[in-house]
Scaffold this active site. Structure first.
Site: not given
Ligand code: IPE
Ligand code: IPE
Ligand code: MG
Length: 245
Positions: A24, A72
Site C-alpha cells: 500500500d 479497487n
C-alpha cells in the site's frame, strides 16, 4: 518475569513459511512528489521485484502479494486501466523472469471483470510454472476475502446437494479446502506498508492467527532492509494460538 533475549539478526532457519503483503502507498508516494498516481504504481511494480527476489533468496516458501482488491474497481477508470496495464506487463515479464528460477506463480481472485488478455496471460504463467517447487508466488488480483468465503460456501452447498459431503461435515477443514487458497498454508506473517492498520478484505479467513506487521514506509520505498526488519520482528514474537507458552 524472565525476559527472553531479543534477536537482533535474522535467523535464516526460522524464516516464516508464508508471508503475505498488502502493498500500500503507491498513490501517496507519487502525490508527495507531485507525480501522477500511475507513476507511483509503476514504481510499486519495481518494488515487487526486489521483494520477490529477496523472499526467494532467504527461503520463503509462499509469498502472497495483494495487487488489486475486489473494491479497487471503485477507483477512477483511468487508474484502474493503468493498473490493469501494469498487471499484464508484470505477468508477461514474470514468465521470463521466473524461467531461471524455481518459482510457481499463481493468481488468486475472481476472473470476472478481467480482460481476456490478462486471463490468458494468467493461464500461461500458471501452466508454465506449475511444476516449480522452491517458492510459490501468489498474486491476489481482483481478490476479496469475503467473496472468497462466499464462493467456498457455494461450492460446499453444491457438494451437499450432490451428496459429495453431508451437512454434518461442514467443518473448518471442509471450508478451507474450497477457498481459493486451498492447499496454501495460512500466512505466518502479514506485512502492510504505508502505515495503514487494516486488513481491507485481504485473506480474512486465513489470517485468524497471522502475526501482523505494519510499516510506515510507502510501498515503492519498501526495500530488502525493511523486509528483513519485518521478519526479524516476527522472529521475536511468541505465537500461542490460544494456548499458553
Ligand atoms: C496500493 O497503493 C496499490 C493498490 C491498491 C492497487 P494505493 O494506490 O492504494 O496507494 P495509496 O493508498 O493511495 O497511497
Ligand atoms: C488494499 O489497499 C488493496 C491493495 C493493496 C491491493 P487499498 O488502498 O485499496 O485499501 P484501503 O482502501 O485503504 O482500505
Ligand atoms: Mg491504498
Amino acid at each position: 518475569m524472565a525476559v527472553s533475549k531479543k534477536k537482533r539478526t535474522l535467523d535464516l532457519n526460522k524464516i516464516p513459511v508464508h508471508i503475505a503483503i498488502i502493498m500500500d502507498g503507491n498513490g501517496r508516494w507519487a502525490e508527495k512528489r507531485r507525480l501522477s498516481r500511475s507513476v507511483g504504481h509503476r514504481e510499486g511494480a519495481k518494488a515487487v521485484r526486489e521483494i520477490v527476489e529477496e523472499a526467494y533468496d532467504i527461503g520463503v516458501k509462499y509469498l502472497t502479494v495483494f495487487a488489486f482488491s475486489s473494491e479497487n474497481w471503485s477507483r477512477p477508470k483511468e487508474e484502474v486501466d493503468e493498473l490493469m496495464r501494469l498487471y499484464l506487463e508484470y505477468l508477461k515479464n514474470a514468465e521470463n523472469e521466473t524461467s531461471d528460477k524455481d518459482v510457481r506463480v499463481r493468481i488468486i481472485g475472481s476472473r470476472e471483470g478481467l480482460s481476456d488478455e490478462i486471463i490468458q496471460q494468467i493461464q500461461k504463467v500458471e501452466q508454465k510454472t506449475v511444476d516449480k517447487k522452491r517458492m510459490n508466488l501468489i498474486i491476489a488480483l481482483n481478490y476479496g476475502g469475503r467473496q472468497d468465503i462466499i464462493q467456498a460456501v457455494k461450492k460446499m452447498v453444491d457438494d451437499i446437494e450432490k451428496g459429495v459431503i453431508e451437512k454434518r461435515m461442514i467443518t473448518e477443514d471442509e471450508l478451507q479446502k474450497r477457498l481459493l487458497t486451498e492447499e496454501i498454508p495460512e500466512p505466518d506473517l502479514l506485512i502492510r506498508t504505508s502505515g495503514e492498520m487494516r486488513l481491507s478484505n485481504f485473506l480474512i479467513w486465513q489470517c485468524a492467527y497471522t502475526e501482523f506487521y505494519y510499516s510506515p514506509v510507502l510501498w515503492p520505498d519498501f526495500k530488502k532492509k525493511h523486509f528483513h526488519d519485518a521478519i526479524l520482528d516476527y522472529q521475536n514474537r511468541s505465537r500461542r494460538f490460544g494456548g499458553v507458552k
